[in-house]
Design a protein around this motif. Structure first.
Motif, short mmCIF file in Angstrom:
data_model
loop_
_atom_site.label_atom_id
_atom_site.label_comp_id
_atom_site.label_asym_id
_atom_site.label_seq_id
_atom_site.Cartn_x
_atom_site.Cartn_y
_atom_site.Cartn_z
N SER A 51 0.96 -1.40 0.56
CA SER A 51 -0.35 0.36 0.09
C SER A 51 0.63 1.24 -0.01
CB SER A 51 -1.27 0.34 1.38
OG SER A 51 0.14 0.07 2.21
N VAL A 52 1.86 0.73 0.11
CA VAL A 52 2.73 1.74 -0.55
C VAL A 52 4.27 2.12 -1.73
CG1 VAL A 52 5.51 3.17 1.06
CG2 VAL A 52 3.57 2.31 2.21
N SER A 53 3.73 3.28 -1.75
CA SER A 53 4.64 3.51 -3.00
C SER A 53 5.79 4.81 -2.77
CB SER A 53 3.49 4.90 -4.53
OG SER A 53 2.35 3.94 -4.27
N SER A 54 6.94 5.47 -3.47
CA SER A 54 7.76 5.82 -3.09
C SER A 54 8.43 6.39 -4.46
CB SER A 54 8.97 4.52 -2.53
OG SER A 54 8.38 3.55 -1.35
N PHE A 55 9.36 7.47 -4.03
CA PHE A 55 10.19 7.79 -5.44
C PHE A 55 11.05 6.93 -5.30
CE2 PHE A 55 9.82 12.58 -4.63
CZ PHE A 55 9.18 12.85 -4.85
N CYS A 56 11.59 6.10 -6.99
CA CYS A 56 12.42 6.04 -7.08
C CYS A 56 12.99 6.10 -8.56
CB CYS A 56 12.00 4.19 -7.67
SG CYS A 56 10.39 4.41 -8.65
N ALA A 57 14.56 5.90 -9.17
CA ALA A 57 14.99 6.19 -10.19
C ALA A 57 15.73 5.12 -10.38
CB ALA A 57 16.03 7.41 -9.39
N VAL A 58 16.53 5.19 -11.98
CA VAL A 58 17.25 4.09 -12.49
C VAL A 58 18.53 5.59 -12.91
CG1 VAL A 58 17.56 2.23 -14.03
CG2 VAL A 58 15.56 2.46 -12.64
N ARG A 59 19.14 4.46 -13.27
CA ARG A 59 20.76 5.45 -13.47
C ARG A 59 21.45 3.85 -15.27
NH1 ARG A 59 24.59 9.60 -12.32
NH2 ARG A 59 26.04 7.59 -11.06
N THR A 60 20.73 4.18 -16.62
CA THR A 60 21.59 3.43 -16.97
C THR A 60 23.03 4.47 -18.06
OG1 THR A 60 20.73 3.66 -18.71
CG2 THR A 60 19.76 2.15 -17.33
N ALA A 61 24.17 3.11 -18.79
CA ALA A 61 24.22 4.04 -19.80
C ALA A 61 24.40 3.91 -20.51
CB ALA A 61 26.30 2.69 -19.32
N ALA A 62 24.87 4.58 -21.66
CA ALA A 62 23.91 4.69 -22.57
C ALA A 62 23.71 3.56 -23.80
CB ALA A 62 25.32 6.08 -23.98
N ASP A 63 24.35 2.77 -23.25
CA ASP A 63 23.89 1.63 -24.23
C ASP A 63 23.30 0.63 -23.41
OD1 ASP A 63 25.28 0.75 -22.00
OD2 ASP A 63 27.20 -0.67 -22.98
N GLY A 64 22.60 1.00 -22.44
CA GLY A 64 21.48 0.55 -21.78
C GLY A 64 22.29 -0.73 -20.59
N THR A 65 23.19 -0.97 -20.38
CA THR A 65 23.63 -0.99 -19.18
C THR A 65 23.35 -0.43 -17.57
OG1 THR A 65 25.60 -1.82 -20.42
CG2 THR A 65 25.78 -1.80 -18.17
N LEU A 66 22.83 -1.06 -16.73
CA LEU A 66 22.73 -0.72 -15.17
C LEU A 66 24.16 -0.39 -15.68
CD1 LEU A 66 20.38 -3.14 -13.49
CD2 LEU A 66 19.37 0.16 -14.24
N ASP A 67 24.45 0.72 -14.51
CA ASP A 67 25.23 1.91 -13.92
C ASP A 67 25.23 1.85 -12.31
OD1 ASP A 67 27.53 3.57 -13.74
OD2 ASP A 67 26.14 5.27 -13.52
N SER A 68 26.37 0.87 -12.35
CA SER A 68 26.36 0.37 -11.04
C SER A 68 27.71 1.72 -10.06
CB SER A 68 27.96 -0.66 -11.19
OG SER A 68 29.07 -0.91 -11.01
N ASN A 69 27.77 2.18 -10.88
CA ASN A 69 27.96 4.08 -9.92
C ASN A 69 26.51 4.30 -9.07
OD1 ASN A 69 31.11 3.34 -10.40
ND2 ASN A 69 30.91 4.23 -12.42
N PHE A 70 25.71 4.55 -9.37
CA PHE A 70 24.92 4.40 -9.03
C PHE A 70 23.76 3.84 -7.88
CE2 PHE A 70 20.02 5.58 -9.12
CZ PHE A 70 19.69 7.06 -8.90
N ASN A 71 24.30 4.49 -6.85
CA ASN A 71 23.42 3.17 -5.68
C ASN A 71 24.77 1.89 -5.68
OD1 ASN A 71 21.89 3.60 -2.74
ND2 ASN A 71 20.05 1.96 -4.44
N GLY A 72 25.09 1.59 -6.51
CA GLY A 72 25.93 0.68 -6.56
C GLY A 72 25.04 -0.26 -7.46
N SER A 73 24.20 -0.46 -7.77
CA SER A 73 23.02 -1.29 -8.68
C SER A 73 22.46 -0.67 -10.18
CB SER A 73 21.81 -2.19 -8.00
OG SER A 73 20.92 -0.71 -7.80
N GLY A 74 22.76 0.30 -10.04
CA GLY A 74 21.82 1.09 -10.79
C GLY A 74 20.04 1.65 -10.82
N LYS A 75 19.58 1.05 -9.47
CA LYS A 75 18.56 1.62 -9.30
C LYS A 75 18.30 2.40 -7.59
CE LYS A 75 17.74 -2.82 -11.37
NZ LYS A 75 16.40 -4.32 -10.81
N GLN A 76 17.67 2.84 -7.29
CA GLN A 76 17.27 3.56 -6.15
C GLN A 76 16.15 3.68 -6.10
OE1 GLN A 76 18.13 3.99 -2.94
NE2 GLN A 76 19.73 5.64 -3.44
#
Length: 499
Positions: A302-327
């Motif tokens: 029942s809870v919704s949160s802000f969330c974000a993702v960062r990828t490189a230009a080729d679509g690869t998840l960016d591990s420099n962003f929160n360690g996983s590319g996801k937050q």
């Protein structure tokens, strides 16, 4: 250190006293007659803000749709950088435009052309179904008749299916890219359209000027954001529903073909950002390095949160962003959703949206460090919530960072009867400012005939009118006299010039 070296430093060192501002996340009290906020009613029957753009001179464009005599019309307002209406725009700072034949026009997105013209895009009813529609305006708010001879156009679809415009971007050659989705018989598919500067379909894009993309067969794919990369490839992002909602992204080449350099297929469907979550993508930005930042709302239970993702230009998840590319960012309210994202000059990420519970909704702003962690210089926690309307029933739909680094948020605020446009300005703080730039005259460009010439004259020891003598400044320049330029260099670039 030479003057030129100081200019290149862009105020990287801690600011001198003249560069200090209120604490980050504080309201900017130079905006809105000392309140930091502005309520902007367009029509007395209700106004819904969907988009915003900041012009190079600091003026703020607000766009959306308004109820006028029982009909939904495209509408805009323009504010001066102090939050007051710019009466040189439209009628008293406001513009309303009827687009479609059935009095149901809803603008969803806004973009600025390089020459200052304004594009609004959205959805209009043609009497039978919904079509994507678009209007283009001159910088003074009047319709640009070089666009489809009327300044506006309802784009013909296939005649039987509803088509919805959700996002717009402008290429550096002034072509207009609109993204949204088409409701097919059993599913929704991404829809991308590109128009020439005159409003006609660009047949160099997929031969027809339009392309439908079925991201996941048999499910609903709804695009909500679009951005154009430096190489004119087009990134379209939205939400794809397959048992659960997922972030999904498509990249097309400048000709409309699938760009297989992106994730090998031209498409990326992300796994759930949190265990069991439904993830709705609402916003997209491309960083200067080509990395993609996507943001929205992730719902678990029942809870919704802000969330974000960062990828490189080729679509690869960016591990420099929160360690996983996801937050996924913790919630203080029952429902928190990102509606808009902006990238600061230093790489920090500003998320804007709405936080609500059963009794109230507020404008919410979060700032993340480039590594995806909350920026604790912004209200110690990286987040702040704001109220504008009298009943604390406000919704944020657009956010932007001004050239001086301050943040502007805009949305719709309930006045007790209906909605009004509303906006607020927020201090970015010293480390958030792009105070010093090689763009000395403030026109948004760095030119040899103006900015570089001023640099050279100052480096040679010239002062006074000798610095600006004989220079033809662009009409959009905001600093054209020696006293204004001198004060800018002293206060924003820490250049030691005599006053």
């Amino acid at each position: 250190m030479s003057v030129f070296t100081k200019l290149l430093a862009l105020c990287a060192a801690p600011f001198a006293a003249a560069c200090l501002h209120a604490a980050p996340a504080s309201l900017d009290l130079s905006f809105g007659a000392g309140t930091g906020t502005a309520i902007v009613p367009i029509d007395s029957n209700g106004d819904v803000l969907s988009s915003m753009a900041i012009q190079p001179d600091g003026r703020i464009l607000l766009g959306g749709y308004c109820v006028v005599a029982g009909s939904n019309n495209f509408c805009m307002a323009r504010l001066l950088d102090n939050g007051t209406l710019d009466t040189s725009f439209g009628t008293g700072g406001k513009v309303t435009t009827a687009i479609g034949a059935n009095n149901n026009d809803r603008a969803s997105a806004m973009a600025l052309l390089p020459d200052g013209r304004i594009v609004l895009a959205g959805t209009c009813h043609n009497g039978n179904d919904f079509d994507i529609c678009v209007a283009r305006y001159l910088s003074n708010g009047s319709l640009d008749t070089q666009f489809n001879s009327t300044g506006k156009r309802v784009l013909p679809g296939d005649g039987t299916k509803n088509e919805y415009g959700r996002a717009v971007a402008v290429q550096n050659d002034s072509k207009i890219v609109i993204a949204g989705y088409r409701s097919e018989t059993a599913e929704d598919n991404f829809l991308v359209i590109r128009l020439l500067a005159d409003g006609s379909f660009d047949t160099s894009f997929n031969t027809s000027g339009s392309r439908s993309v079925n991201v996941i067969a048999g499910v609903n794919d709804q695009a909500s954001a679009v951005a154009v990369a430096v190489d004119r490839s087009i990134v379209v992002a939205g939400t794809c529903t397959q048992a659960t909602q997922r972030f999904c992204v498509v990249r097309l080449t400048s000709t409309g073909a699938t760009d297989t350099s992106f994730n090998g297929t031209g498409q990326l469907v992300l796994s759930q950002l949190a265990v069991g979550s439904n993830d709705q993508l609402n916003a997209l930005a491309i960083q200067p390095d080509g990395y993609l930042v996507m943001a929205g709302q992730c719902t678990s239970g029942s809870v919704s949160s802000f969330c974000a993702v960062r990828t490189a230009a080729d679509g690869t998840l960016d591990s420099n962003f929160n360690g996983s590319g996801k937050q996924v960012l913790g919630s203080l309210y029952t429902t928190e959703k990102v509606a808009s994202v902006a990238i600061e000059a230093g790489g920090r990420i500003v998320l804007g949206g709405t936080c609500s519970n059963l009794s109230s909704s507020r404008l919410c702003v979060m700032r993340l460090n480039p590594d995806g962690t909350p920026d604790t210089s912004f209200n110690t926690s990286g987040r702040e919530n704001y109220s504008i309307g009298p009943l604390i029933t406000d919704e944020l739909t657009a956010i932007a960072v001004r050239r001086d680094g301050r943040i502007v948020a805009a949305g719709s605020c309930f006045n007790g009867t209906n909605l009004d446009f509303c906006a607020l300005a927020i201090e970015g703080g010293p480390l958030g400012y792009r105070n010093c730039s090689l763009d000395i005259d403030g026109d948004g460009q760095i030119l040899a005939t103006t900015d570089a010439l001023i640099h050279a004259r100052i480096a040679l020891g010239m002062t006074g009118t000798a610095v600006v003598g004989g220079i033809s400044f662009p009409t959009t320049a905001t600093r054209t006299t020696w006293p204004i330029i001198r004060d800018y260099l002293i206060s924003q670039c820490n250049v030691p010039l005599a006053r």
